[in-house]
Design an enzyme around this catalytic site. Sequence first.
Site, PDB file in Angstrom:
ATOM      1  N   ASN A 153       0.823  -1.207   0.000  1.00  0.00           N
ATOM      2  CA  ASN A 153       0.000   0.000   0.000  1.00  0.00           C
ATOM      3  C   ASN A 153       0.859   1.259   0.000  1.00  0.00           C
ATOM      4  O   ASN A 153       0.525   2.247  -0.638  1.00  0.00           O
ATOM      5  CB  ASN A 153      -0.938   0.013   1.215  1.00  0.00           C
TER       6      ASN A 153
ATOM      7  N   CYS B 159      -6.100   0.230   9.484  1.00  0.00           N
ATOM      8  CA  CYS B 159      -6.113  -0.620   8.304  1.00  0.00           C
ATOM      9  C   CYS B 159      -6.565   0.228   7.124  1.00  0.00           C
ATOM     10  O   CYS B 159      -7.490   1.007   7.242  1.00  0.00           O
ATOM     11  CB  CYS B 159      -7.061  -1.796   8.490  1.00  0.00           C
TER      12      CYS B 159
ATOM     13  N   GLY C 104     -10.165   0.240   6.308  1.00  0.00           N
ATOM     14  CA  GLY C 104     -11.064   0.780   7.320  1.00  0.00           C
ATOM     15  C   GLY C 104     -11.812  -0.281   8.098  1.00  0.00           C
ATOM     16  O   GLY C 104     -12.799   0.008   8.760  1.00  0.00           O
TER      17      GLY C 104
END
Length: 151
Positions: free
Chosen positions: A61, A146, A149
């Site tokens: 990410n 996270c 979410g």
Amino acid sequence: AALLHVRAAAARSRGAVAARLDDPTAFDDEEGFANSSPYKSTTAPILRICDCRSIVAAKANQLAGRGHETTSKLGGSRAATLEFLDLENFHVIRNAKKRLSEASTLEDYYRALHESRWPVYVQALISAAKVVADHLDRGDPCFVHCSDGWD
């Protein structure tokens, strides 16, 4: 403005805070979270950042331009720690639950229980919740994060 992204619940007996950060880039500056907390103490608690993802998912990410916490921006290891809870993402958990709910016979249910890995996910969620509860019990504030979410 960044505080609008934080939802917090106080653990009254210890004075610790569990918080959920919607936007991990909300505290990109050097001052960051440390100066935004209304909770003051004579001994500095350690901010425990519990990232629900695996470290591999978090790094992926980050490479995609999404947020990833760094303890150095929060004062280093004496002020904050970061640990990864290695939970599957929301979509995997949701699909496992859906598979169980679609079982029409007991035999199909047992097969779905095994194939969906539902017991493994539930055990991992309970273990992650215990990590957070232990931090709060020690009196340390805790961010659960996270990217999807689902914390």
